[in-house]
Design an enzyme around this catalytic site. Structure first.
Site, PDB file in Angstrom:
ATOM      1  N   ASP A 228     -53.336  65.219  21.015  1.00  0.00           N
ATOM      2  CA  ASP A 228     -53.362  66.244  19.993  1.00  0.00           C
ATOM      3  C   ASP A 228     -51.922  66.752  19.902  1.00  0.00           C
ATOM      4  OD1 ASP A 228     -55.739  68.881  19.181  1.00  0.00           O
ATOM      5  OD2 ASP A 228     -53.926  68.196  18.174  1.00  0.00           O
ATOM      6  N   TRP A 229     -51.633  67.440  18.853  1.00  0.00           N
ATOM      7  CA  TRP A 229     -50.242  67.827  18.591  1.00  0.00           C
ATOM      8  C   TRP A 229     -49.741  68.819  19.631  1.00  0.00           C
ATOM      9  CZ3 TRP A 229     -51.976  64.212  16.004  1.00  0.00           C
ATOM     10  CH2 TRP A 229     -51.324  63.607  14.922  1.00  0.00           C
TER      11      TRP A 229
END
Ligand code: GLC
Length: 750
Positions: A228-229
């Site tokens: 995920d970012w």
């Protein structure tokens, strides 16, 4: 590109180039290596429509169709419909040159307070997994890629980057991982996106158990895993664990980490996994790069950039919303027939149709409920409340007076944007007070009042006994306004069912008191008892149960037939359910199939959803729904032997239109030949000797060793839960601990 060609490519890459490939080029694309013809591919949110944007993506994105978010799509109980939504998103991905759609979001709804509940499907892993599989198959049917997310247990927004979730093995396997297991095996998503959080101490982004042992070795996943970012903690350990792509890219920073991890240079991040010493082999790097390039080339070669029909997609968005909205109460006010309707609530003209954060779509064509309703009958509008000011009560009286002069009132209300979003959780489940006071005042002057709710997660309904009807529209995508009008006026027959339990109040919920945790830790103390499993086990009556939803017609469940009344755990069982539309209008029914074990040796839920099917039935006609159950549908996770286990027992198969209404039931006797036993040891309890395959042998050896004409009598009266080691105390003169240990070893080795 063939595997051999990719292998050849990898052999030509320098270590620096390999390290570069394992981190994004920027926030939305992968690194190209032009000298070797390696292309870059584009990634874009999100689960219910594209959000192509620049930078870190909080500006306006490229317009796209906003389909119903997961919270509503799941209420369709229709995997084929989910596939249809996925296919449309896949077409838009091709049109907009997106190779990987960052979705679907498939986390289990542990608490209705979760800020991203609107973005997830259900509290139940079977419903969640099947709908996710439908979306994935749909998107991938258009040769676009997917990123099933967030793997795993991203159940809250509070401290999501660091929260450590303490979850039992059974709850992980039977609930949180099960939601991903089915779509990974059935739909084979191109990629997965790992979650930010920690599970039992390990960050998902560097948990070898999660990303390699479970995902790949057990489930057979073949794609790559992206973070995920900003979810990467120790990049080198991430590669070791099975995290191929770091997003967004961190440029030189983590490239150097990986190069040093291979070359033995200084690695900044301290390793967390004791088995990892910040050392990576070139082989490990090459494996990660190979997995990445296999997907990059596969998707690049399938790029069609074919224009698509956005108007058709809008119609699809309306259709899906219509098939998913849930009629919760109807004392006769619906469908609307004639007369004048007071349409009250600013959401009638400023519709709330999606949630906040990374899934937010720049919708192309949003229908206002008021406009759509105007097409079907005489309406007058009053704002009723202000979406910009919760404390504005100044519009209530005017709305109530308008309602008094009409044949009915339809109040469109719910949760304003500020109440729920990615990035934060709710702290209560109440509607804004101004919405509640509006309802009370309108009902006082117009008893024939309908409430339409636009919310991303369950809300308390203190008004439920006062109003004539309630339609749960949830967040319905850009077509929600049209769907609401179609259902209110009977142009379509409601057929959605709740994919989550609505509690009466938050204190009823399974995670209450353990959400969102303290000191960056949260205890999943409810274990496997998530959602309806909790309410049924504890006999807590919710406001509305899982699987519940009304129709403008009625269905009678006529019969259930099993293909056998006894089976082994390795057989499959066919279940045929017959039901009749006993009303006057055609309709669809989501037939739900639950399984209950009658006398489990471990704690198990009262029953669990194992299959569902949406069936269209014309008025007065009968139809059947056929299901196949297999071993997993009877199994629970044994956390002693770490496997899926079926015990011989009687199981009841239940069928109905809601978890609290399963009029049909049939039983099957399941016989399991599987033996579950660990080698005998000094802690083995006397009672276990009865079922242990070497129990008799051991007892015979023991009788020979210490004999005595009273042996059998004494042995039969021993407290059955005592361990073998207590024999030494009882027979100290004749049986020493070394003798006992030797007896046990001889028996085990036999
Ligand atoms: C966000 C979300 C994830 C999204 C990603 C890119 O933080 O957790 O769902 O796909 O970043 O926007």
């Amino acid at each position: 590109m063939k595997k051999s060609e990719i292998k050849d490519l990898v052999s030509k890459l320098t270590l620096e180039e390999k390290a570069m490939l394992l981190s994004g080029k920027d926030a939305w694309s992968t690194v190209p290596i032009p000298r070797l013809g390696i292309p870059s591919i584009n990634l874009s949110d999100g689960p219910h429509g594209l959000r192509q944007c620049n930078g870190l993506g909080w500006g306006e994105s490229v317009p796209a169709t906003c389909f119903p978010p997961a919270v509503l799509l799941a209420c369709s109980f229709d995997e084929e419909l989910a596939k249809k939504q996925g296919a449309a998103i896949g077409e838009e991905a091709q049109d907009q040159n997106v190779q990987i759609v960052l979705g679907p979001g498939n986390n289990i709804k542990r608490s209705p307070l979760g800020g991203r509940c609107f973005e997830y499907f259900s509290e139940d892993p079977v419903l969640s997994g099947h709908i996710a599989a439908g979306v994935i198959e749909g998107i991938q049917s258009k040769k676009a890629g997917t990123a099933l997310k967030h793997f795993a247990c991203n159940s809250q927004e509070t401290e999501r980057f660091v929260i450590d979730e303490k979850i039992s093995e059974r709850a992980l396997r039977e609930i949180y991982l099960a939601s991903f297991e089915y779509p990974v095996k059935k739909a084979k998503p191109t990629t997965l996106m790992c979650a930010y959080n920690r599970i039992n101490g390990d960050y998902c982004s560097q948990s070898k158990w999660l990303l390699t042992d479970v995902l790949r070795s057990e489930w057979g996943f073949k794609g790559f895993v992206m973070s995920d970012w900003g979810a990467v903690d120790n990049r080198a350990q991430g590669v070791y664990a099975g995290l191929e792509l770091e997003m967004p890219g961190t440029g030189e920073e983590n490239k150097r980490e990986l190069v040093n991890a291979v070359n033995g240079g200084p690695v900044a991040m301290p390793p967390v996994d004791p088995k990892f010493r910040n050392k990576l082999t070139m082989r490990q790097i090459d494996k990660a790069v190979t997995r990445l390039l296999e997907v990059v080339f596969a998707l690049h070669e399938k790029k069609t950039e074919k224009p698509c029909d956005y108007a058709k997609h809008h119609r699809t968005a309306v259709e899906i919303a219509r098939e998913s909205m849930v009629l919760l109460k109807n004392s006769g006010a619906l469908p609307i027939k004639g007369g004048k309707t007071a349409v009250i609530g600013e959401m009638a003209v400023r519709p709330r149709y999606q949630g906040g954060g990374s899934s937010c779509v720049n919708a192309i064509d949003v229908t206002k409920p008021l406009d759509a309703m105007r097409e079907y009958g005489e309406v007058e509008y009053a704002q009723g409340y202000s979406l910009d000011d919760d404390a504005d009560y100044s519009r209530i009286n005017e709305a109530a007076d308008l309602a008094a002069g009409c044949d009915r009132a339809v109040i469109i209300c719910g949760l304003p944007d500020s109440y729920e979003s990615e990035g934060y959780d709710r702290t209560h489940i109440n509607l804004p007070d101004s919405h509640l006071r509006l309802i009370d005042e309108v009902v006082r002057k117009q008893p024939n009042t309908v409430v339409v709710l636009c919310n991303g997660a369950p809300v308390a309904m203190p008004f439920i006994g006062k109003v004539n009807a309630v339609l749960e529209a949830y967040l319905g995508g850009e077509g929600a306004g049209q769907a609401i009008a179609d259902l209110l006026y009977g142009k379509a027959n409601p057929c959605g069912k709740l994919a989550e339990t609505f509690p009466q109040f938050i204190e009823q919920t399974p995670s209450y008191g353990n959400f969102p945790g303290e000191n960056s830790r949260v205890e999943y103390s409810e274990g496997i008892y998530v959602g309806y499993r909790w309410y049924e086990k504890h006999k807590i009556p919710p406001l509305f149960p899982f699987g519940y939803g009304l129709s403008y017609t009625t269905f009678r469940y006529d019969s259930i037939t099993l293909s056998a009344d006894e089976m082994t755990e390795n057989d499959s069982l066919t279940v045929t359910v017959k039901l009749t539309n006993t009303g006057s209008v055609d309709g669809k029914e989501a037939v739900q199939l639950y399984v209950r074990q009658e006398a489990p040796r471990v704690s198990r839920p009262e029953k669990e959803l194992k299959a569902f099917k949406k069936v269209f039935i014309k008025a007065g006609e009968t139809a059947e729904a056929v299901f196949t159950l297999d071993r997993r549908d009877f199994a629970y996770w044994d956390d002693k032997y770490h496997c899926w286990r079926v015990d011989s027992d009687k199981f009841t198969i239940l069928a109905g239109g809601s978890s609290d209404n399963c009029p049909l039931a049939a039983s099957v006797q399941v016989t399991s030949q599987q033996q579950y036993c660990e080698p005998l040891n000094i802690h083995t309890q006397f009672m276990e000797l009865k079922t242990h395959p070497k129990g008799k042998t051991f007892t015979d050896r023991l009788r020979t060793a210490i004999g005595g004409d009273k042996f059998d009598e004494i042995f039969a009266h021993l407290p059955q839960d005592w361990p073998l080691r207590t024999l030494v105390q009882m027979y100290d003169s004749k049986l020493t601990m070394p003798m006992l240990v030797k007896l046990i070893e001889q028996t085990n080795q036999e």
